[in-house]
Design an enzyme around this catalytic site. Structure first.
Site, short mmCIF file in Angstrom:
data_model
loop_
_atom_site.label_atom_id
_atom_site.label_comp_id
_atom_site.label_asym_id
_atom_site.label_seq_id
_atom_site.Cartn_x
_atom_site.Cartn_y
_atom_site.Cartn_z
N ARG A 179 11.41 -17.77 24.09
CA ARG A 179 10.95 -18.90 24.93
C ARG A 179 9.45 -19.15 24.74
NH1 ARG A 179 15.04 -20.25 28.61
NH2 ARG A 179 16.21 -18.53 29.52
N ASP B 44 14.80 -28.99 29.07
CA ASP B 44 14.40 -28.69 27.70
C ASP B 44 15.21 -29.49 26.68
OD1 ASP B 44 16.73 -27.31 28.31
OD2 ASP B 44 15.94 -25.32 27.87
N ILE C 238 18.55 -24.00 18.26
CA ILE C 238 17.10 -23.93 18.09
C ILE C 238 16.47 -23.07 19.19
CG2 ILE C 238 16.96 -26.12 16.86
CD1 ILE C 238 16.09 -27.47 19.46
N LYS D 263 15.24 -21.91 33.24
CA LYS D 263 13.90 -21.53 32.89
C LYS D 263 13.38 -22.34 31.70
CE LYS D 263 15.41 -16.80 33.80
NZ LYS D 263 15.78 -15.54 33.15
N GLY D 264 14.32 -22.87 30.92
CA GLY D 264 13.97 -23.47 29.64
C GLY D 264 12.95 -24.58 29.68
N ASP E 150 22.29 -31.25 25.35
CA ASP E 150 23.19 -30.75 24.31
C ASP E 150 24.58 -31.36 24.56
OD1 ASP E 150 23.72 -28.86 22.13
OD2 ASP E 150 24.71 -27.60 23.60
P1 IMP Z 1 24.51 -28.55 27.98
O1 IMP Z 1 25.20 -28.51 29.30
O2 IMP Z 1 25.45 -28.14 26.86
O3 IMP Z 1 23.82 -29.85 27.66
O4 IMP Z 1 23.48 -27.34 28.01
C1 IMP Z 1 22.14 -27.51 28.16
C2 IMP Z 1 21.45 -26.18 28.21
O5 IMP Z 1 21.95 -25.30 27.19
C3 IMP Z 1 19.97 -26.33 27.91
O6 IMP Z 1 19.24 -26.55 29.07
C4 IMP Z 1 19.65 -25.02 27.23
O7 IMP Z 1 19.32 -24.05 28.19
C5 IMP Z 1 20.93 -24.62 26.54
N1 IMP Z 1 20.91 -25.00 25.10
C6 IMP Z 1 21.55 -26.04 24.53
N2 IMP Z 1 21.31 -26.10 23.21
C7 IMP Z 1 20.46 -25.08 22.95
C8 IMP Z 1 19.80 -24.62 21.73
O8 IMP Z 1 19.92 -25.16 20.63
N3 IMP Z 1 19.00 -23.53 21.88
C9 IMP Z 1 18.81 -22.90 23.06
N4 IMP Z 1 19.39 -23.30 24.21
C10 IMP Z 1 20.21 -24.38 24.15
MG MG Z 2 18.15 -24.85 30.17
#
Ligand code: IMP
Ligand code: MG
Length: 183
Positions: A166, A101, A154, A45-46, A104
């Site tokens: 959100r 969004d 964040i 949803k982000g 990470d």
């Molecule tokens: P990744 O697989 O660790 O890159 O996760 C990515 C997903 O984790 C993003 O699409 C977000 O939904 C969530 N996410 C990562 N960092 C943050 C943050 O700082 N705040 C909120 N959601 C986050």
């Molecule tokens: Mg996300």
């Protein structure tokens, strides 16, 4: 009455700054994808607020579809990749732009990209509003990045903490007592 804003310790980018960044990204995509009818793939949803705003800034024929993966539960740690909603569009031979969004650890997006590549798109690019390069675990980079963020949790502009915040029109850091439960 308590407002969402009361829970924010520090604003990292205002609504005006985010609007300007997204307008610029839209101009770049407009030039690069002219005549190619790209498919904007919004990761629910982000990415919904970002993808919607960006879509309106692309001044050439483009389409949008939605996909949902789950990576985070109600806490703040990642737990892998599950496809919750698939796209309806056949992406074989299409120019696809994954719009998310935040990049990470990159674990979710790397798996998602590999999964989509099996469907043989003509091209597959990754566009994110925020990048936290210091958190990277998987070998993946975004092709288009709005803003680079520090290694902090964040919220706002689509990003949630336990499904809240959100709808904050800017992005910021939560007060620590919100997620430690102390005040
Ligand atoms: P990744 O697989 O660790 O890159 O996760 C990515 C997903 O984790 C993003 O699409 C977000 O939904 C969530 N996410 C990562 N960092 C943050 C943050 O700082 N705040 C909120 N959601 C986050
Ligand atoms: Mg996300």
């Amino acid at each position: 009455m308590k407002k969402m804003t009361d829970d924010i310790e520090r604003v990292l980018a205002t609504k005006e700054e985010l609007d300007a960044v997204i307008e610029k990204m839209g101009k770049i995509l407009t030039e690069e994808y002219a005549g190619r009818n790209p498919l904007i793939l919004c990761i629910l949803k982000g990415a919904a607020p970002f993808a919607s705003n960006l879509f309106l800034q692309i001044d050439c024929p483009a389409e949008m579809d939605f996909l949902q993966v789950s990576s985070y539960g109600c806490g703040i740690t990642s737990n892998g990749f599950t496809l919750k909603k698939d796209i309806d569009t056949d992406i074989k031979g299409r120019d696809v732009i994954i719009v998310d969004d935040i990049l990470d650890s990159g674990n979710t997006l790397l798996k998602l990209r590999n999964y989509l590549m099996e469907r043989q798109p003509k091209s597959l690019k990754l566009c994110v509003l925020f990048d936290k390069p210091l958190r990277r675990e998987s070998p993946i980079q975004a092709d288009y990045v709005g803003l680079v963020m520090p290694d902090e949790f964040i919220v706002g502009y689509g990003l949630d903490y336990a499904e809240s915040y959100r709808n904050l029109p800017y992005v910021g850091v939560l007060k620590p007592e919100i997620y430690t439960g102390k005040s």
